[in-house]
Design an enzyme around this catalytic site. Structure first.
Site, PDB file in Angstrom:
ATOM      1  N   LYS A 100     -19.050 -59.147 131.757  1.00  0.00           N
ATOM      2  CA  LYS A 100     -19.918 -60.001 132.567  1.00  0.00           C
ATOM      3  C   LYS A 100     -19.687 -59.738 134.054  1.00  0.00           C
ATOM      4  CE  LYS A 100     -20.804 -64.992 133.113  1.00  0.00           C
ATOM      5  NZ  LYS A 100     -20.371 -66.334 132.626  1.00  0.00           N
ATOM      6  N   SER A 160     -24.077 -68.903 130.727  1.00  0.00           N
ATOM      7  CA  SER A 160     -24.271 -67.922 131.771  1.00  0.00           C
ATOM      8  C   SER A 160     -23.923 -66.496 131.343  1.00  0.00           C
ATOM      9  CB  SER A 160     -23.415 -68.295 132.988  1.00  0.00           C
ATOM     10  OG  SER A 160     -22.042 -68.311 132.658  1.00  0.00           O
ATOM     11  N   SER A 214     -21.079 -71.343 128.374  1.00  0.00           N
ATOM     12  CA  SER A 214     -21.456 -69.976 128.715  1.00  0.00           C
ATOM     13  C   SER A 214     -20.901 -68.866 127.845  1.00  0.00           C
ATOM     14  CB  SER A 214     -21.074 -69.683 130.175  1.00  0.00           C
ATOM     15  OG  SER A 214     -21.742 -70.543 131.038  1.00  0.00           O
TER      16      SER A 214
END
Length: 468
Positions: A80, A155, A179
């Protein structure tokens, strides 16, 4: 052979590389080819890592020389874009950080690379990791590989979409309220949020406040999650929340010498849940009961007294906004819609903040009571299957709810710090993955992993992939 490689789990790829059935270069190239083929439709990958093939060649040479190698030697991974990666763009989904290249790896990145993994790409996220959908002004919107008109969540939606689509077998993600687990549920992969602090947050934005932030792996199998967790857990001498020794409860664990005790719920004060999601949780509970577990429908009075989502909103407003505003000051014209939304949330009064803190302590007591009776808690991950892009208010089981209600079943475990795992166990009537969440007591990661491994063998949806 390429199709077999892109949907093999990381453990299988590592085994094939070790026994010489396939080279590191072949494995990395297969995933780079997959990215080239499908990422234009998904926009999950935002940065390709220069030199990935050269790193794969060096990994092959090391193996040929008979050198000792790590458990993920030659296996490609994605990360990420909130994790610092040395020499590789880390832009946090924001024009404010466009072009930013850190000098060092985040602790989690360094540890997974130290096991031999090869970083091939960074994945998309909402600006600053602060929303339930992965969209921003810098790198755009990510689509769900099961349905391009739907979100892969946030997220860590870029990470979940990459793994679901075969662009990566294993990745690293972070979780403030949903997330890690929510995006995995939306795309049908596996993810794990360990006990707060088990994996250091060092080198991951935001550095402060970290009280509710967690780090966790995403993958396609429970064994990969267990391996990654074992490699990632333990203090690094920099994150003050990360103090538990690395050898403490890392691994699949063994079955208890009695029947596994499972409590399951679909509401208990957390709000309405889509009927198909609720039915999937019931199906998982029944499967565990058939496998010999002691299974009971439960309620958690602490959730009914103090709504976790409301508490999270009050606490996050007070804790997050000062750090958020410091970063965005003077850059209002570069901020995405949802960042402006966060900035505009009314402040929490000191009195309400203190009352919320006291309520979280009651939640912890409620969790202690639950896990005194049960080994694991089984409940929904998200209250609805993957939603359309730009979710606003939505109706679930006849009630209109705000967008953030999708996280009402994940937020409790960020507030209390308990570990929780997301794994697919069903499919909606319109073909979208549905997941269940397995939670356990603080530092009882092996209990979760044991239960999830059992559920994996019972799952009616194993080895299903989106048609891209």
């Amino acid at each position: 052979m390429a199709d077999e490689l892109i949907y093999a789990d990381a453990s299988k790829l590592a085994e094939l590389i070790r026994i010489g059935k396939v080279s590191c270069v072949e494995v990395v190239q297969a995933h780079l080819d997959r990215i080239e083929a499908v990422n234009p439709r998904l926009n999950a990958i935002v940065t390709l890592v220069d030199g990935a093939l050269e790193a794969a060649k060096a990994a092959d040479d090391k193996l040929a020389a008979g050198a000792e190698v790590g458990p993920l030697h030659g296996v490609p991974i994605t990360v990420k874009d909130s994790f610092d990666t040395a020499g590789v763009l880390t832009q946090r989904g924001s024009p404010i950080f466009a072009g930013r290249v850190p000098d060092t790896d985040a602790t989690a990145v360094a540890r997974i690379k130290g096991a031999g993994a090869i970083l091939i790409a960074k994945t998309n996220l909402p600006e600053f990791s602060y929303w339930i959908e992965s969209d921003n002004l810098l790198t755009g919107r990510t689509n769900n590989p099961w349905d391009l008109n739907r979100s892969p969540g946030g997220s860590s939606g870029g990470e979940s979409a990459s793994i679901a689509a075969g662009m990566s077998p294993l990745g690293l993600a972070s979780d403030l309220s949903i997330s890690v687990r929510g995006p995995a549920a939306d795309t049908g992969v596996v993810s794990f949020k360990p006990t707060h602090g088990r994996i250091p947050m060092t080198g991951i934005w935001p550095r402060e406040p970290r009280r509710n932030w967690h780090v966790g792996p995403m993958a396609r199998s429970i064994r990969d999650i267990a391996l990654a967790y074992k490699l990632l857990a333990g203090p690094d001498g920099a994150d003050g929340f990360s103090t538990t020794p690395p050898e403490f409860d890392t691994g699949l664990g063994s079955a208890p010498n009695r029947a596994l005790r499972v409590g399951w719920l679909v509401d208990s004060g957390l709000g309405p849940t889509d009927p198909e999601v609720a039915a999937t949780v019931r199906a998982a509970a029944e499967a565990l009961q058939t496998a010999g577990a002691q299974v009971d429908a439960v309620s958690i009075p602490a959730f009914e007294r103090d709504n976790p989502l409301e508490l999270w909103t009050k606490l996050s407003t007070m804790e997050v906004k000062p750090a958020f505003n410091q970063v965005t000051a003077g850059h209002e014209d570069q901020m995405f819609t949802y960042s402006k939304f966060v900035q505009g949330i009314p402040d929490t009064s000191i009195e309400d903040f203190v009352l919320a803190e006291q309520a979280v302590e009651r939640l912890r007591d409620g969790m202690a009571e639950c896990f005194h009776k049960y080994d694991v808690l089984l409940l929904p991950v998200t209250t609805i299957p993957a939603h359309k892009h730009q979710l606003g208010d939505f109706t679930v089981d006849g009630r209109t709810m705000g967008a953030f209600h999708v996280s009402s079943t994940t937020v409790p475990f960020n507030l209390t710090g308990h570990p929780a795992l997301s794994m697919r166990f069903g499919t909606s009537s319109d073909g979208m993955p549905i997941a269940v969440q397995v939670a356990a007591n603080l530092h009882a990661e092996s209990t979760i992993l044991h239960t999830a491994a059992l559920l994996e063998t019972l799952s009616p949806v194993r080895d299903q992939h989106p048609a891209l």
